[in-house]
Write a protein that holds these residues in place. Structure first.
Motif, PDB file in Angstrom:
ATOM      1  N   LEU A 151       0.792  -1.206  -0.191  1.00  0.00           N
ATOM      2  CA  LEU A 151       0.143   0.561  -0.105  1.00  0.00           C
ATOM      3  C   LEU A 151       0.649   0.926   0.317  1.00  0.00           C
ATOM      4  CD1 LEU A 151      -2.899  -1.329   2.978  1.00  0.00           C
ATOM      5  CD2 LEU A 151      -2.663  -1.537   0.359  1.00  0.00           C
ATOM      6  N   GLY A 152       1.786   1.397   0.960  1.00  0.00           N
ATOM      7  CA  GLY A 152       2.468   2.464   0.815  1.00  0.00           C
ATOM      8  C   GLY A 152       2.216   3.426   2.181  1.00  0.00           C
ATOM      9  N   ILE A 153       0.949   3.018   3.233  1.00  0.00           N
ATOM     10  CA  ILE A 153       1.109   3.449   3.486  1.00  0.00           C
ATOM     11  C   ILE A 153       0.514   2.409   5.224  1.00  0.00           C
ATOM     12  CG2 ILE A 153      -0.052   5.812   3.048  1.00  0.00           C
ATOM     13  CD1 ILE A 153      -2.563   4.214   3.015  1.00  0.00           C
ATOM     14  N   SER A 154      -0.183   2.902   6.028  1.00  0.00           N
ATOM     15  CA  SER A 154      -0.588   1.277   7.054  1.00  0.00           C
ATOM     16  C   SER A 154      -1.447   1.265   7.173  1.00  0.00           C
ATOM     17  CB  SER A 154       0.027   2.989   8.582  1.00  0.00           C
ATOM     18  OG  SER A 154      -0.222   3.191   8.740  1.00  0.00           O
ATOM     19  N   PRO A 155      -1.716  -0.429   7.240  1.00  0.00           N
ATOM     20  CA  PRO A 155      -3.240  -0.707   7.612  1.00  0.00           C
ATOM     21  C   PRO A 155      -4.386   0.083   8.462  1.00  0.00           C
ATOM     22  CG  PRO A 155      -1.655  -1.980   7.788  1.00  0.00           C
ATOM     23  CD  PRO A 155      -0.452  -1.087   8.184  1.00  0.00           C
ATOM     24  N   ALA A 156      -3.368   0.914   8.612  1.00  0.00           N
ATOM     25  CA  ALA A 156      -4.535   1.826  10.055  1.00  0.00           C
ATOM     26  C   ALA A 156      -4.608   2.881   9.099  1.00  0.00           C
ATOM     27  CB  ALA A 156      -4.319   2.011  11.258  1.00  0.00           C
ATOM     28  N   GLU A 157      -3.747   3.666   8.419  1.00  0.00           N
ATOM     29  CA  GLU A 157      -4.378   4.857   7.723  1.00  0.00           C
ATOM     30  C   GLU A 157      -5.510   4.673   6.343  1.00  0.00           C
ATOM     31  OE1 GLU A 157      -1.832   8.518   5.773  1.00  0.00           O
ATOM     32  OE2 GLU A 157      -0.465   6.244   6.649  1.00  0.00           O
ATOM     33  N   ALA A 158      -5.187   3.363   5.948  1.00  0.00           N
ATOM     34  CA  ALA A 158      -6.293   2.663   4.671  1.00  0.00           C
ATOM     35  C   ALA A 158      -7.046   2.501   5.127  1.00  0.00           C
ATOM     36  CB  ALA A 158      -5.619   1.480   3.793  1.00  0.00           C
ATOM     37  N   LEU A 159      -7.699   2.228   6.414  1.00  0.00           N
ATOM     38  CA  LEU A 159      -8.627   1.710   7.306  1.00  0.00           C
ATOM     39  C   LEU A 159      -9.854   3.299   7.559  1.00  0.00           C
ATOM     40  CD1 LEU A 159     -10.581  -0.556   7.731  1.00  0.00           C
ATOM     41  CD2 LEU A 159      -9.802  -0.817   9.859  1.00  0.00           C
ATOM     42  N   TYR A 160      -8.981   3.614   8.152  1.00  0.00           N
ATOM     43  CA  TYR A 160      -9.855   4.628   8.844  1.00  0.00           C
ATOM     44  C   TYR A 160      -9.308   6.250   8.224  1.00  0.00           C
ATOM     45  CZ  TYR A 160      -9.603   1.088  12.962  1.00  0.00           C
ATOM     46  OH  TYR A 160      -9.755   0.102  13.664  1.00  0.00           O
ATOM     47  N   GLY A 161      -8.260   6.465   7.366  1.00  0.00           N
ATOM     48  CA  GLY A 161      -8.411   7.459   6.344  1.00  0.00           C
ATOM     49  C   GLY A 161      -7.457   8.312   7.576  1.00  0.00           C
ATOM     50  N   ARG A 162      -6.552   8.036   8.573  1.00  0.00           N
ATOM     51  CA  ARG A 162      -5.910   8.743   9.532  1.00  0.00           C
ATOM     52  C   ARG A 162      -5.098   7.875   9.963  1.00  0.00           C
ATOM     53  NH1 ARG A 162      -6.496   8.039  14.389  1.00  0.00           N
ATOM     54  NH2 ARG A 162      -8.033   6.995  15.395  1.00  0.00           N
ATOM     55  N   LYS A 163      -3.478   8.578  10.398  1.00  0.00           N
ATOM     56  CA  LYS A 163      -3.052   7.938  11.399  1.00  0.00           C
ATOM     57  C   LYS A 163      -2.928   7.176  12.521  1.00  0.00           C
ATOM     58  CE  LYS A 163       0.989   8.965   8.123  1.00  0.00           C
ATOM     59  NZ  LYS A 163       2.752   9.329   8.106  1.00  0.00           N
ATOM     60  N   LEU A 164      -2.771   6.264  12.939  1.00  0.00           N
ATOM     61  CA  LEU A 164      -2.466   6.184  14.491  1.00  0.00           C
ATOM     62  C   LEU A 164      -1.662   7.195  15.352  1.00  0.00           C
ATOM     63  CD1 LEU A 164      -3.904   2.281  14.755  1.00  0.00           C
ATOM     64  CD2 LEU A 164      -5.132   4.953  14.839  1.00  0.00           C
TER      65      LEU A 164
END
Length: 359
Positions: A151-164
């Motif tokens: 993805l190039g981004i974290s799974p949480a960012e891809a799911l929630y639209g924000r970084k944890l």
């Protein structure tokens, strides 16, 4: 025969298509239910003591209370996933159920890959003498907040639209772009498919509907043959998933890798004869081409001149031929040499260890 890899299409958004599977039993007698989102690669786990359909439904209710209901769920053909109770629960919540091909876990590869990572983390915790359940929570937090290689981004960012937020200092996060996620996913999947197909030498199987095939059977002992002896009939084929019918009328769903086209003795002999003829023709063409490349256009040879007779004196009374000059000069003419294939000559020499010996 190994067919080219088929990649899963990326869903339109997060938490729409899920994959579920059970990992275990563990040495403690427990199981781990793993639920993976195909879009974000974010996954939830649930540690249980049983694997019944009722327990699966209870675990899914807790997860769906946080993330909402998906559009579809993909699972294997375990009894808890094929039960009427589980089918009724999915039907009530308007969730489509996709089941993978039997004996082919690669079809649910996303969740199988996460199972391997979880098991590896549990082994590390056991080796270090730590509580593996607490270590799993630490691993899950690290996985969800680390940029994914695809993805190039974290799974949480891809799911929630924000970084944890983590303990690492960082600037204010930005909202991820869906188009960049799709581009990265498409690129990584293409590279993975190209590498896997080339390594396995994958090729399209020549199996069609109506063909007679042999189905691979489980290994029991050294006398077990790889395939069953009785032929099956292909009834349908969707991608790599093929449905075959036994002589008794029983339908089986298998991956095309587990099938081999059935040929009679006459067909097998004809196929072998054609392959031999093709091989001979190819060898002949290669030999002729090799000869034409190595042979020159022609060789230079002197004209056939009449040899001098050494028995006769230098000044003979024989009349000279006035048509030819006195001092004839040999001329060189190019003569085509016929194409003759020659075997290479091997240079024979004694090994170096015998150089001090007199033979």
């Amino acid at each position: 025969m190994t067919e080219p890899m088929a990649r899963t299409q990326l869903p339109n958004g997060p938490w729409q298509d899920l994959a579920i599977d059970y990992m275990g039993p563990l040495p403690t007698g427990e199981y781990i239910l793993v639920v993976v989102d195909y879009y974000s690669r974010y996954y939830e786990i649930e540690i249980t003591r049983t694997t019944t359909a009722e327990k699966v439904i209870k675990s899914l209710k807790q997860i769906f209370a946080t993330h909402g209901l998906p559009y579809s769920i993909t699972s294997d053909n375990g009894p808890q996933f094929t039960s009427e109770v589980f089918a009724e629960y999915l039907k009530d919540n308007d969730i489509v159920h996709h089941r993978t091909t039997p004996l082919w876990p690669q079809a649910n590869g996303e969740v199988e890959r996460q199972n391997r990572s979880l098991l590896q983390r549990i082994k590390i915790a056991q080796g270090e003498g730590k509580n593996w359940k607490e270590e799993l929570l630490t691993y899950l937090f690290a996985y969800r907040t680390t940029p994914h290689s695809t993805l190039g981004i974290s799974p949480a960012e891809a799911l929630y639209g924000r970084k944890l937020r983590t303990k690492l200092p960082e600037l204010r996060p930005s909202v991820p772009d869906d188009e960049s996620i799709r581009d990265e996913d498409r690129l990584k999947k293409f590279k993975g498919k190209e590498y896997a197909d080339d390594r396995r030498r994958a090729a399209e199987a020549d199996i069609c509907i109506g063909d007679k095939v042999l189905m691979k059977q489980p290994y029991h002992n050294k006398f077990t043959t790889p395939f069953q002896t009785k032929p099956y009939t292909v009834k349908s084929k969707t991608g790599n998933c093929t449905t075959v019918e036994s002589p008794e009328g029983i339908l089986y769903k298998r991956n095309v890798t587990h099938l081999k086209k059935y040929r009679t003795r006459s067909e097998a002999s004809e196929s072998t004869h054609e392959k031999e003829e093709t091989t001979v023709e190819d060898m002949s063409e290669n030999r002729d081409q090799h000869t034409m490349e190595e042979s020159p256009v022609g060789i230079l040879e002197p004209n056939n001149t009449e040899p001098n007779n050494t028995d006769e004196p230098e000044n003979s009374d024989k009349p000279n031929n006035t048509d030819e000059p006195e001092n004839s000069v040999e001329t060189e003419v190019a003569v085509d040499r016929p194409d003759v294939s020659r075997r290479p000559i091997r240079t024979r020499q004694l090994p170096a260890k015998f150089k001090d010996f007199r033979l």
